[in-house]
Motif scaffolding. Sequence first.
Motif, PDB file in Angstrom:
ATOM      1  N   THR A  37       4.685  -3.682  -1.319  1.00  0.00           N
ATOM      2  CA  THR A  37       3.705  -4.475  -0.575  1.00  0.00           C
ATOM      3  C   THR A  37       3.908  -5.963  -0.844  1.00  0.00           C
ATOM      4  O   THR A  37       3.859  -6.800   0.071  1.00  0.00           O
ATOM      5  CB  THR A  37       2.284  -4.056  -0.945  1.00  0.00           C
ATOM      6  OG1 THR A  37       2.092  -2.680  -0.606  1.00  0.00           O
ATOM      7  CG2 THR A  37       1.252  -4.909  -0.213  1.00  0.00           C
ATOM      8  N   SER A  38       4.143  -6.317  -2.105  1.00  0.00           N
ATOM      9  CA  SER A  38       4.378  -7.722  -2.462  1.00  0.00           C
ATOM     10  C   SER A  38       5.675  -8.232  -1.847  1.00  0.00           C
ATOM     11  O   SER A  38       5.746  -9.372  -1.369  1.00  0.00           O
ATOM     12  CB  SER A  38       4.427  -7.875  -3.984  1.00  0.00           C
ATOM     13  OG  SER A  38       3.186  -7.537  -4.565  1.00  0.00           O
TER      14      SER A  38
ATOM     15  N   GLU B 157       2.990  -1.052  -4.897  1.00  0.00           N
ATOM     16  CA  GLU B 157       2.536  -2.423  -5.142  1.00  0.00           C
ATOM     17  C   GLU B 157       3.708  -3.399  -5.028  1.00  0.00           C
ATOM     18  O   GLU B 157       3.588  -4.482  -4.448  1.00  0.00           O
ATOM     19  CB  GLU B 157       1.890  -2.504  -6.520  1.00  0.00           C
ATOM     20  CG  GLU B 157       1.295  -3.875  -6.821  1.00  0.00           C
ATOM     21  CD  GLU B 157       0.570  -3.910  -8.153  1.00  0.00           C
ATOM     22  OE1 GLU B 157       0.178  -5.014  -8.565  1.00  0.00           O
ATOM     23  OE2 GLU B 157       0.419  -2.830  -8.763  1.00  0.00           O
ATOM     24  N   ARG B 158       4.855  -3.024  -5.594  1.00  0.00           N
ATOM     25  CA  ARG B 158       6.043  -3.880  -5.506  1.00  0.00           C
ATOM     26  C   ARG B 158       6.480  -4.051  -4.058  1.00  0.00           C
ATOM     27  O   ARG B 158       6.814  -5.156  -3.611  1.00  0.00           O
ATOM     28  CB  ARG B 158       7.177  -3.290  -6.343  1.00  0.00           C
ATOM     29  CG  ARG B 158       6.952  -3.295  -7.844  1.00  0.00           C
ATOM     30  CD  ARG B 158       8.219  -2.862  -8.571  1.00  0.00           C
ATOM     31  NE  ARG B 158       8.081  -2.962 -10.014  1.00  0.00           N
ATOM     32  CZ  ARG B 158       7.713  -1.962 -10.810  1.00  0.00           C
ATOM     33  NH1 ARG B 158       7.427  -0.775 -10.277  1.00  0.00           N
ATOM     34  NH2 ARG B 158       7.615  -2.139 -12.107  1.00  0.00           N
TER      35      ARG B 158
ATOM     36  N   PRO C 193       4.658  -8.685  -8.684  1.00  0.00           N
ATOM     37  CA  PRO C 193       4.068  -8.018  -9.855  1.00  0.00           C
ATOM     38  C   PRO C 193       4.719  -8.347 -11.188  1.00  0.00           C
ATOM     39  O   PRO C 193       4.018  -8.414 -12.209  1.00  0.00           O
ATOM     40  CB  PRO C 193       4.222  -6.531  -9.512  1.00  0.00           C
ATOM     41  CG  PRO C 193       4.179  -6.492  -8.027  1.00  0.00           C
ATOM     42  CD  PRO C 193       4.899  -7.732  -7.581  1.00  0.00           C
TER      43      PRO C 193
ATOM     44  N   LEU D 167       2.055  -0.430 -13.039  1.00  0.00           N
ATOM     45  CA  LEU D 167       2.529  -0.855 -11.719  1.00  0.00           C
ATOM     46  C   LEU D 167       3.193   0.307 -10.986  1.00  0.00           C
ATOM     47  O   LEU D 167       3.885   1.125 -11.595  1.00  0.00           O
ATOM     48  CB  LEU D 167       3.527  -2.015 -11.863  1.00  0.00           C
ATOM     49  CG  LEU D 167       2.976  -3.304 -12.473  1.00  0.00           C
ATOM     50  CD1 LEU D 167       4.101  -4.313 -12.638  1.00  0.00           C
ATOM     51  CD2 LEU D 167       1.868  -3.876 -11.592  1.00  0.00           C
TER      52      LEU D 167
END
Length: 436
Positions: A330-331, A327-328, A114, A323
């Motif tokens: 998952t990445s 999300e972080r 992200p 963000l």
Amino acid sequence: MQADRRPLRILMTNNTLDQPAGSELYLRDLALSLMRRGHFPVAYSQTLGPVADRLRAATIPVVDDLRDLSAVPDVIHGQHHLETMTAALHFPQVPVTYTCHGWIPWQEWPPVFPNILHYVAVDDLCRERLLTSAGVPADQISVLHNFVDLDRFTKVRDLPDKPKSALVFSNSAVQVPKSIRDACTRMGIERVDIVGQNSGRAAVHPETILADYDVVFAKARAAIEAMASGCAVVVMDYGQLGGLVSSSNLQSMRGLNFGIRTLQNQLLHQEKIERELERYDASDARAVTQWIRSSAGLEAAVDRWLEIYYRTIERWSDVAGTLHDSERLTSASRYVSQLAPRVKAKEQAEHCKNLAEADLRAAKAQLERDTAVAASNDARHKTRIAELEREVQGLKRELERHRLPGLAVRMAWQGFEKQVLKPCRRQIASFRKPKS
């Protein structure tokens, strides 16, 4: 909103900061120029060496553990995905630009995360890698071709009408390839030298030697530095020949960084090298040098880098609040899953290597034991043979001492030979006969 043009603290990552090579020197030159402009570059790698020493000597901090940084950077200049992701995860609140330097190396594989907001390709082929291996959108990619520090490469050669000296400038070559040496000899080039890591003659300061040669065989950054020094350049490396750089092919070769895609035309054969050397034209080479020095300077590249840094920071201020940690995470999970097969394969290879080395050590130990036993037996055999030979000689002397006449002598000798000498000879022969 116009980005604040204050001095920036820039964390710069690289696979190594050890021996001078392409990306190491790219980071070094960029960091030095940024520092001279009043910015605060910090270099990070877990493998340090002479390049790190050079940066430290220039008062640029170098770290191999990001926990040593108490000041949070304004932007991360990422090179090589492991180090870039280490920095991106350590500073999740900092925007990142990622630079791709190569088509083949695994270390250049572009990560997606992200806070990686912009990608830079050093040539058109690296742009293709960004577009096709990580799904990076085209509007997030800039192409910023490789550069040369003109403040260092100030010495420019005035080329003769016919070349008399040549240099192989390559970190991969161990010695001057025979095909190059033979071609140069046929073309009347009297002096052919080599510099680079694998040849044991690392070019720590190429700016001091390049202008001593008429023709330089090189690729990528080394080729650009040679052109900036006034040399005629034949693109070459890894047993492949790209050809002589001329005004007619300069733009296309520059777009490919004088790199791997330009090396796919032909193998490094003597006849092909001779054909390229026959194209040598001192006036055209001077035109190539003028174009490189006017279009590929470091300071113009630094201007573009600063624009990229400020735009990335500005964009981050717009997207950072949107963000979420999920999300972080998952990445990060996706990145680890992409690493897993290679890590497992490396561990398996290491395990097989350890087993093979253990077998080799055991075989060597057994051979040493067998050799010791054989040597001991051989010594005993030699001692016994010497003893028997002495006994035979003594018996001969005893027989001669009695000096028996005529028939008596022959009969005595025959008896002695049958009863003593022949058994002794058989025993000696059995000791000397090698084991099967």
